[in-house]
Design an enzyme around this catalytic site. Sequence first.
Site, PDB file in Angstrom:
ATOM      1  N   SER A 287      49.245  25.592 -27.175  1.00  0.00           N
ATOM      2  CA  SER A 287      48.207  26.258 -26.406  1.00  0.00           C
ATOM      3  C   SER A 287      47.706  27.460 -27.221  1.00  0.00           C
ATOM      4  O   SER A 287      47.450  27.318 -28.415  1.00  0.00           O
ATOM      5  CB  SER A 287      48.729  26.655 -25.021  1.00  0.00           C
ATOM      6  OG  SER A 287      47.663  26.964 -24.157  1.00  0.00           O
TER       7      SER A 287
ATOM      8  N   ASP B 124      44.014  16.385 -22.318  1.00  0.00           N
ATOM      9  CA  ASP B 124      44.068  17.839 -22.301  1.00  0.00           C
ATOM     10  C   ASP B 124      42.665  18.423 -22.442  1.00  0.00           C
ATOM     11  O   ASP B 124      42.011  18.221 -23.471  1.00  0.00           O
ATOM     12  CB  ASP B 124      44.951  18.338 -23.449  1.00  0.00           C
ATOM     13  CG  ASP B 124      45.003  19.852 -23.530  1.00  0.00           C
ATOM     14  OD1 ASP B 124      44.675  20.518 -22.524  1.00  0.00           O
ATOM     15  OD2 ASP B 124      45.380  20.369 -24.599  1.00  0.00           O
TER      16      ASP B 124
ATOM     17  N   HIS C  61      48.378  18.524 -22.144  1.00  0.00           N
ATOM     18  CA  HIS C  61      48.549  19.780 -22.867  1.00  0.00           C
ATOM     19  C   HIS C  61      49.950  19.897 -23.468  1.00  0.00           C
ATOM     20  O   HIS C  61      50.955  19.841 -22.751  1.00  0.00           O
ATOM     21  CB  HIS C  61      48.293  20.933 -21.898  1.00  0.00           C
ATOM     22  CG  HIS C  61      47.942  22.227 -22.536  1.00  0.00           C
ATOM     23  ND1 HIS C  61      46.862  22.391 -23.367  1.00  0.00           N
ATOM     24  CD2 HIS C  61      48.511  23.458 -22.450  1.00  0.00           C
ATOM     25  CE1 HIS C  61      46.779  23.642 -23.758  1.00  0.00           C
ATOM     26  NE2 HIS C  61      47.779  24.314 -23.226  1.00  0.00           N
TER      27      HIS C  61
END
Length: 496
Positions: A176, A438, A463
């Site tokens: 991330s 994602d 993700h």
Amino acid sequence: MRLFNLLTLFIIFEASYSVLSTKRFRLGRGNGGNLGAPGGYDGEPLPPARWFKQKLDHSTPTNVQLWKQRYYINDTFFDYDNQGPVFLMIGGEGPADPRWMVRGAWIEYAQKFKALCINLEHRYYGESHPTEDLSTKNLQYLSSYQALADLANFITSMNMELRLNKDIKWIAFGGSYPGSLAAWLRLKYPHLVHAAVSSSGPLLAKVNFMEYFEVVVNALREKTGGEECVEQLKLAHYQIVTLIRTNPEIIEKEFKLCKPFSEATTNDMKNFYNSIADDFADLVQYNEDNRIGADKRYLNLTINTVCNMITGEGSDPAYKKVANFNSIILEKTNQTCLDYSYDNMINELRKVSWGSDEARQWTYQTCTEFGFYQTSSGEVEVFGNLFPINFFIKQCQDIFGNKFDQNFITSAAHWTNAYYGALGISVSRVVFVHGSVDPWHALGVTTTETNDTPAIYIHGTAHCANMYPSSDKDSSELVEARVEIEQYLSSWINLP
């Protein structure tokens, strides 16, 4: 005796309860950050927290203020006499979780490469508190630039403190926002970091991130293999808008609102529609990843099961099926009603004391560096264009001050892209990993441009899926992706 075995820390994990006025999923970030705890942890001892004396401001040599930054070490696989690489897990927009020190794909790689594993928590998150509070003035030291300088200073110090070889190879890992940091660390400090694995990292700062909900809707199509779920959501949205106009008490009851629409402001209504959309954003972003669930009752809450609920047979109208999903989310997050009050949200985000879910810090970073505002502009038919960009700009101004207007945020995002290179980043020995489900992949590198910067695009995964521990339920593409990452690591570690 090995450092990891000198002390053991048994941590009692408590369920985290959402503050009523705090959104459970905000700006693409779940409470506690975007990276969940790894699945498979079965209660073994965890490494203790350590503390590093870090500089407050790396850009001002005359500022000699120091603060304590939390980090963890696992040297179980490392041989100090015949040293392998150092694997550095970069902390992000949530607390550093020591369970990642014993679980996760990077630990599986560490066993094979006999690596020393270190996790450094990001400044202003978790227990790493550089300043006495979170006032806007104090948040001036919260930035990706300062975070990267923290990492560089930490690496240099650890090389000496742990008596690591001069030719030791540091490999950065992140998922991330830390996935972006991993790539940027290799870019800005190539003499300190030998290679990096950047998972689900958004490299392009974009203020109006309208593509986010476009990916959310496409993910519903991809995972269900058809249009029916999306069509039912469109119908539900139409019904919700119509009923709010004609019979608002029906929506108030079905969605378990904390206050009636008669008391709602324009911004409250934008927040309501944003909250309903965010239920699906949260669902898609973390679909079927191998994390520890807060409650096993919700482990089967996936795109397919929710879409089956929405498209299933029965006499309930579409809006009521969406309301049922909202009720599940309320129960999951320990909320008795849906608080869509804009003022309540802003007041919560104005709090400057430590101890919140850290949404204030992440909001500040979006206002000063990235944007990343998931607006409704890209999927008007499904969610309506009811939370456009000005809704998010207003939040920055209401929380931090009037100067944080659209020109300020746009200029900040442009500077970020100029400083790091955005999608044209000029870097080597970085593997970029993304999943098609994602939404953040829309701002990342998903195609291989050079052999030194390969991209792995995994169909059907969400993700940071590649970062979680291996599971029998993993798709063949996900299994292959982890093998491919290992092969890149093997090749790069053997390079001088």
